[in-house]
Design an enzyme around this catalytic site. Structure first.
Site, PDB file in Angstrom:
ATOM      1  N   TYR A   1       1.109  -1.016   0.551  1.00 28.02           N
ATOM      2  CA  TYR A   1      -0.047  -0.023   0.014  1.00 28.02           C
ATOM      3  C   TYR A   1       0.965   1.703  -0.194  1.00 28.02           C
ATOM      4  O   TYR A   1       0.823   2.285   1.095  1.00 28.02           O
ATOM      5  CB  TYR A   1      -0.831   0.551   1.304  1.00 28.02           C
TER       6      TYR A   1
ATOM      7  N   ASP B   1       0.671  -0.095   4.925  1.00 27.00           N
ATOM      8  CA  ASP B   1       0.570   1.035   5.382  1.00 27.00           C
ATOM      9  C   ASP B   1      -1.188   1.283   3.912  1.00 27.00           C
ATOM     10  O   ASP B   1      -1.861   1.673   3.619  1.00 27.00           O
ATOM     11  CB  ASP B   1       0.974   2.496   4.647  1.00 27.00           C
TER      12      ASP B   1
ATOM     13  N   CYS C   1      -4.299   4.064   9.396  1.00 24.44           N
ATOM     14  CA  CYS C   1      -4.958   5.318   9.903  1.00 24.44           C
ATOM     15  C   CYS C   1      -6.414   5.451  10.952  1.00 24.44           C
ATOM     16  O   CYS C   1      -7.231   5.963  11.175  1.00 24.44           O
ATOM     17  CB  CYS C   1      -5.201   6.062   9.309  1.00 24.44           C
TER      18      CYS C   1
HETATM   19  N1  SAH Z   1       2.024   4.869   2.170  1.00 21.54           N
HETATM   20  C1  SAH Z   1       1.707   5.448   1.575  1.00 21.54           C
HETATM   21  C2  SAH Z   1       0.545   5.173   0.811  1.00 21.54           C
HETATM   22  C3  SAH Z   1      -0.635   5.023   2.437  1.00 21.54           C
HETATM   23  S1  SAH Z   1      -2.086   5.572   2.038  1.00 21.54           S
HETATM   24  C4  SAH Z   1       1.951   7.046   2.459  1.00 21.54           C
HETATM   25  O1  SAH Z   1       1.901   7.299   3.499  1.00 21.54           O
HETATM   26  O2  SAH Z   1       1.480   8.419   1.427  1.00 21.54           O
HETATM   27  C5  SAH Z   1      -2.722   3.284   1.706  1.00 21.54           C
HETATM   28  C6  SAH Z   1      -2.310   3.707   0.149  1.00 21.54           C
HETATM   29  O3  SAH Z   1      -2.976   2.440  -0.431  1.00 21.54           O
HETATM   30  C7  SAH Z   1      -3.419   4.375  -1.067  1.00 21.54           C
HETATM   31  O4  SAH Z   1      -2.117   5.049  -2.428  1.00 21.54           O
HETATM   32  C8  SAH Z   1      -4.186   3.592  -2.153  1.00 21.54           C
HETATM   33  O5  SAH Z   1      -4.145   3.545  -3.083  1.00 21.54           O
HETATM   34  C9  SAH Z   1      -3.908   2.022  -1.149  1.00 21.54           C
HETATM   35  N2  SAH Z   1      -4.438   0.387  -1.646  1.00 21.54           N
HETATM   36  C10 SAH Z   1      -5.431   0.988  -1.149  1.00 21.54           C
HETATM   37  N3  SAH Z   1      -6.573  -0.313  -1.423  1.00 21.54           N
HETATM   38  C11 SAH Z   1      -5.370  -1.002  -1.732  1.00 21.54           C
HETATM   39  C12 SAH Z   1      -5.144  -2.404  -2.565  1.00 21.54           C
HETATM   40  N4  SAH Z   1      -5.630  -3.610  -2.511  1.00 21.54           N
HETATM   41  N5  SAH Z   1      -3.683  -3.208  -3.087  1.00 21.54           N
HETATM   42  C13 SAH Z   1      -2.699  -1.854  -3.376  1.00 21.54           C
HETATM   43  N6  SAH Z   1      -3.129  -0.696  -2.483  1.00 21.54           N
HETATM   44  C14 SAH Z   1      -4.158   0.190  -2.301  1.00 21.54           C
END
Ligand code: SAH
Length: 503
Positions: free
Chosen positions: A272, A341, A368
């Site tokens: 993520y 995350d 979060c």
């Molecule tokens: N780690 C990053 C983003 C965290 S927000 C930071 O700190 O900036 C969570 C992220 O998970 C988002 O970018 C969203 O697009 C992604 N996401 C949501 N569902 C997902 C999934 N099933 N597989 C991979 N990524 C996903």
């Protein structure tokens, strides 16, 4: 250079205090709180009237209680100056009764615009720029867009600021592509705010509640800004995700690095990963890093960010995190450390069970939403992991939201390896893996600028066949006179339900 040094000093001071409440004491904050004239109608800062130290105590208490079956919470990291922290500011534009332009936010549950010129948690420069845009409109004969009639041009203004770089991006969201006297308008805005580094026109001509459309035209500067986090540079384009409170993000990432305690040899998975921030920061202490992210644009930014920072031991993949782990498993690949995350809805059964089988030594879980975090911890502690440490970080002062980070480590005792894989524990139905009403509201607000009520969410959930456990949000009988969810809010809620994979 000076600016960076000053920031590093501040960072060092804050890190020394990282186990304690923020230094900021409250008299001034409280006095200022009570000055926010729109708290009630805005609904953004539910804790606006509360002393900041008390907010921290409340958040800490909540996370401590949730984590208590697993570990002792080390504390909460608060802010020294908890005001004006949001680096991303959005305003919706409209007209008052006398057809004068207004800008602000939608009043909860309505499409009435509450005029807001300055907000206690938003970057002040960004607020000032939005006011200047509004004041320039009449002399350029630019009218705000009217949702009812379809006349007018300017729908929204989005301002993103780089906390360290000082770079500022202004996104003008228009209903049609032509901005009259474009060059003169840009010149006039820059005259008032020479600190703006880029201006982008975004065209959103759809009848949608999403703020940004798909088409973009850079009218000044590079079309993106860059900011620095933990000594690395990150590109932020108009539509990519970036944490809204970078000061606290640095402290959070520093904690993640402390928990991961990398030696330089490990294969690290950044799951993520968004625009690759955590993985890029981890890369200099790892053998190699793999980043996985669902959003294609974020992956594009992540690859650019790796180049900007000359990171060569990182690869980004666009995929669902669970599916990606299954692919890794099929190829016999594994990671030593997993940094994860996920969004508010938490992780998936597919992902967690694949992590348990892959058996990395450590998992650092950033969340979060402490409720979905403990749900996922329950699974992991049933499948060979122990929660070693946990910390809360206040990323969102004056709101009830709180970030948490925990360290899980692999247990090597026979007893724990033989724990039965009780899939049903995590085998949630779509409805149970649901986001809360607050999360749906927050998602809709973040993506569309619209406020939606519990009643509207309940109506759409019912329409989509998601059975409400408690029906208090629904009318007692069909004939009750309840407001009906307008179509653009319905579309926004459906988008959120899809995002949280509830439909
Ligand atoms: N780690 C990053 C983003 C965290 S927000 C930071 O700190 O900036 C969570 C992220 O998970 C988002 O970018 C969203 O697009 C992604 N996401 C949501 N569902 C997902 C999934 N099933 N597989 C991979 N990524 C996903």
């Amino acid at each position: 250079m000076e600016q960076r040094k000053e920031r590093e000093n501040r960072y060092a001071i804050k890190r020394n205090h990282s186990n304690h409440y923020g230094e900021y004491t409250s008299k001034e904050t409280n006095r200022e709180n009570s000055l926010c004239p729109v708290t009630k109608r805005c609904g953004g800062c539910h804790w606006m009237g509360m002393d900041y130290q008390e907010q921290l105590r409340e958040k800490e208490k909540r996370v401590r209680k949730l984590l208590s079956p697993y570990c002792r919470l080390e504390g909460i990291v608060g802010m020294e100056q908890p005001l004006y922290y949001r680096n991303k500011v959005h305003a919706v534009f409209g007209e008052d009764r006398k057809h004068r332009p207004i800008s602000g936010i939608y009043e909860e549950g309505t499409h009435r615009i509450v005029p807001v010129d300055s907000c206690r948690i938003e970057n002040q420069k960004a607020d000032a720029i939005i006011v200047s845009v509004r004041e320039l409109l009449p002399s350029f004969k630019i009218r705000p867009y009217n949702e009812d009639t379809g006349y007018g041009l300017l729908r929204h203004v989005l301002v993103r600021t780089g906390q360290v770089s000082g770079q500022i991006m202004v996104v003008l969201v228009l209903a049609s592509p032509i901005l009259p006297s474009r060059n003169n308008f840009v010149k006039a805005l820059l005259k008032h705010h020479p600190e703006i580094t880029t201006i982008v026109v975004n065209v959103n001509n759809r009848n949608t509640s999403m703020v940004l459309g798909d088409r973009e035209q850079v009218v000044y500067g590079k079309g993106y800004i860059e900011d620095t986090l933990c000594g690395k540079t990150f590109r932020i384009s108009p539509r990519s995700f970036y944490q809204v409170n970078p000061l606290q993000t640095e402290l959070l990432y520093a904690k993640a690095m402390e928990y991961a305690a990398l030696t330089g040899r490990e294969t690290v998975l950044d799951a993520y990963c968004g625009t690759g921030t955590i993985g890029i920061i981890a890369s200099e202490r790892a053998g190699q890093v793999l980043g996985v992210e669902l959003n294609a644009e974020a992956v594009r930014d992540a690859r650019v960010n790796a180049k900007i920072n000359q990171v060569r031991n990182i690869r980004f993949y666009q995929n669902d995190a669970g599916r990606f782990l299954l692919d890794m498993e099929a190829q016999g690949a594994r990671a030593d450390v997993v940094l994860m995350d996920p969004p508010r809805s938490g992780s998936s059964q597919e992902f967690l069970s694949a992590v348990a089988r892959m058996a990395p030594e450590k998992v650092v879980y950033i969340s979060c939403n402490p409720e979905t975090l403990v749900r996922d911890l329950k699974y992991m502690t049933g499948h060979g992991y122990r929660v070693e440490r946990g910390m809360a970080v206040d990323m969102f002062p004056f709101t009830e939201h709180v970030e948490s980070i925990v360290l899980l480590s692999k247990l090597h005792t026979k007893q724990n390896i033989e724990v039965e894989l009780i899939m049903s524990e995590i085998d949630l139905t779509a409805a149970e893996s649901k986001a809360t009403y607050e999360e749906i509201k927050e998602y809709v607000l973040e993506h569309t600028g619209l406020k939606v009520s519990n009643l509207y969410i309940a109506q759409i959930k019912q329409k989509c066949g998601i059975i409400e456990r408690v029906n208090y949000n629904l009318p007692k009988s069909e004939s009750s006179r309840q407001p009906k969810c307008p179509p653009e809010k319905e579309a926004a809620i459906r988008e959120a339900l899809e995002h949280f994979r509830m439909i």
